[in-house]
Design a protein around this motif. Structure first.
Motif, PDB file in Angstrom:
ATOM      1  N   LEU A  12       0.840  -1.203   0.000  1.00  0.00           N
ATOM      2  CA  LEU A  12       0.000   0.000   0.000  1.00  0.00           C
ATOM      3  C   LEU A  12       0.873   1.251   0.000  1.00  0.00           C
ATOM      4  O   LEU A  12       0.611   2.202  -0.741  1.00  0.00           O
ATOM      5  N   LEU A  13       1.931   1.244   0.818  1.00  0.00           N
ATOM      6  CA  LEU A  13       2.828   2.402   0.841  1.00  0.00           C
ATOM      7  C   LEU A  13       3.497   2.617  -0.514  1.00  0.00           C
ATOM      8  O   LEU A  13       3.744   3.751  -0.920  1.00  0.00           O
ATOM      9  N   ASP A  14       3.793   1.520  -1.211  1.00  0.00           N
ATOM     10  CA  ASP A  14       4.396   1.628  -2.540  1.00  0.00           C
ATOM     11  C   ASP A  14       3.484   2.359  -3.514  1.00  0.00           C
ATOM     12  O   ASP A  14       3.943   2.956  -4.478  1.00  0.00           O
ATOM     13  N   ARG A  15       2.168   2.292  -3.281  1.00  0.00           N
ATOM     14  CA  ARG A  15       1.208   2.944  -4.171  1.00  0.00           C
ATOM     15  C   ARG A  15       1.010   4.417  -3.836  1.00  0.00           C
ATOM     16  O   ARG A  15       0.224   5.103  -4.494  1.00  0.00           O
ATOM     17  N   ILE A  16       1.666   4.880  -2.794  1.00  0.00           N
ATOM     18  CA  ILE A  16       1.615   6.301  -2.425  1.00  0.00           C
ATOM     19  C   ILE A  16       2.902   6.955  -2.914  1.00  0.00           C
ATOM     20  O   ILE A  16       4.005   6.609  -2.480  1.00  0.00           O
TER      21      ILE A  16
END
Length: 511
Positions: free
Chosen positions: A381-385
């Protein structure tokens, strides 16, 4: 006598015309068929009382009503008016020569007054597509449906107005809205303004980059640093919605009954669900599927305050919509798609106590506690931010400064200019309009680096142990920074600035 009247059912954000066939014959009984749900089946009681209270009656004969197509489930009380008009026409209590030119929808009260319905805008769009000339609906929904041109929108308060209209006693005056004039009159008046924010210049710069490229952003900082205040002002610097975007956004809100008499939505939506929200409420679904918060934030901003407090399952179901920019809800009999192209803005405290590596803070947390807290958010999820940024408290001298900061209108001009560059760049791509939407193929084509920039990025990748997705995010953000600077190529300084916006990837960030 057999009479056909027309209503409409909404699935996803699209409408389907429903033919209501009313046949009145010798005998006694009331039979409603065509897969109605409980609310539709109960309509006979509301119709009977509404007609009786307005000096009309249900005929004491055998009434058979078929709602076609019969394999589509009919839901809700919005068919009350359709069924009532069909019964009146079939029993010759009203004239019905041109009734096939009308779409009729509305929920009846026992006194004959009408309650608002959901989905008026998609119904109106479908009615125009299929060649209907008139749409009778509750007056509270009339302004919303009047967005559609070339269709007479007839808003009514009670069933007697409909009866008088068909009998020719008193015609209903159509509701008209100059959609374009109304739209362009309202788009430049944001509710919140960045001029109200004291200090935080570096964070404002981040927000400007995020808005210019449509990038997702996470703000990390202690309580009172201004994270929520900054997030609420982000829609004010996004480019004004196009008329197409406004219609698409209004359609989604219409389906859940959040438009009514406000008509077309002029400002980009800002949705801020509480951290106790369920995964179905966030992404959409339910027994009778409805759009979730991420679809209600379509073409706008979804703000998740205190991100680690959200249930992990809730956050994980967002991963696919963040990539695909739509939500697909599948059931045994049908599949519904909801658009969900939104900017994600998340905020979080860096630790359970809320304070981060501050020796003067009242409560501090150990690195282990902070790591445990951060681990509530998954790496994917952090990678998608795209942008991670630390927000520090504003010092007193800046808080007490009477001078106004740069206004949202001025920042929006730069953002709009950068978006125009991106619109030209992606004019040959159907579903790509700004940098955050680029896939791997477009990144390789539009984010070419010089040898110096490549070496700089290589060192950062190795030192920070970044994933391939993080690599792509840095390139996208670099491209946006270059667009804001009106630079044709990505320069090393653009790469350097973009790398700074990956705080959570930095080794030693936890102290």
């Amino acid at each position: 006598m057999l009479v056909k009247v027309y209503g409409s059912a909404v699935f996803g954000i699209e409408a389907t015309t429903i033919t209501v066939e009313v046949n009145i014959d010798k005998g006694i009984g009331y039979h409603l068929v065509g897969l109605p749900d409980k609310a539709v089946s109960e309509s006979s009681y509301r119709i009977s009382a509404a007609l009786a209270n307005n000096s009309y009656k249900l005929p004491g004969k055998k009434i058979i009503i078929n709602m076609a197509p019969a394999d589509i489930r009919k839901e809700g009380a919005a068919y009350d008016l359709t069924l009532a008009v069909g019964i009146l026409a079939a029993s010759n209590q009203i004239k019905s020569e041109q009734i096939d030119e009308y779409i009729i929808m509305g929920e009846l009260s026992l006194d004959g007054s009408l309650q608002p319905i959901k989905g008026a805008l998609p119904i109106a769009i479908k009615a125009r597509e299929e060649g209907f000339k008139h749409f009778i609906l509750p007056k509270e929904n009339a302004k919303e449906a009047a967005i559609v041109n070339d269709l007479n929108i007839l808003g009514v308060d009670n069933i007697m107005e409909v009866i008088n209209h068909f009998d020719g006693n008193k015609l209903i005056v159509p509701t008209t809205v100059d959609t374009r004039a109304e739209f362009y009159k309202h788009i430049d008046f944001p509710e919140f303004d960045f001029a109200d924010v004291k200090g935080q210049e570096s964070i404002k710069r981040c927000m400007e980059i995020a808005a210019a490229g449509g990038h997702n952003i996470i703000l990390i900082g202690p309580p009172g640093a201004g994270k929520t205040m900054l997030a609420k002002r982000l829609p004010s610097i996004l480019p004004p919605m196009t008329l197409h975007e406004a219609l698409e956004t209004t359609k989604i809100h219409s389906v859940v009954g959040k438009v009514k008499n406000t008509g077309l939505m002029y400002q980009r939506p800002f949705r801020s669900p509480h951290h106790t929200i369920s995964d179905v409420a966030l992404v959409g679904g339910g027994q009778y599927p409805q759009p979730g918060e991420i679809s209600l934030a379509h073409n706008g901003v979804l703000f998740l305050d205190e991100l680690p407090e959200f249930k992990r399952t809730v956050l994980e179901v967002m991963r696919q919509p963040l990539e695909d920019r739509e939500v697909t809800i599948s059931r045994a009999r049908f599949t519904v798609n909801y658009p969900s192209s939104f900017m994600l803005v998340a905020s979080m405290n860096p630790s359970p106590s809320g304070y981060f590596n501050n020796p003067d803070s009242p409560v501090t947390s150990s690195p282990a506690e902070m790591q445990r807290y951060l681990s509530k958010i998954s790496g994917p999820l952090l990678d998608r931010i795209d942008i991670h940024i630390e927000v520090t408290p504003v010092p007193f001298d800046k808080l007490s400064d009477e001078r106004k900061g740069e206004s949202s209108v001025d920042i929006r001009k730069r953002v709009t200019h950068a978006r125009e560059i991106q619109t030209t760049r992606f004019k040959d791509f159907e579903n790509i309009h700004y940098n955050a939407q680029m896939n791997v193929k477009q990144i390789r084509e539009f984010c070419k680096l010089s040898e110096e920039s490549k070496n700089l990025l290589k060192i950062a990748m190795e030192k920070l142990n970044l994933s391939a997705r993080a690599y792509d995010r840095i390139l996208k953000v670099s491209r946006t920074i270059a667009d804001l600077a009106s630079s044709r190529n990505i320069q090393s300084e653009h790469i350097t600035e973009a790398i700074q916006y990956r705080s959570l990837d930095r080794e030693g960030w936890l102290g």
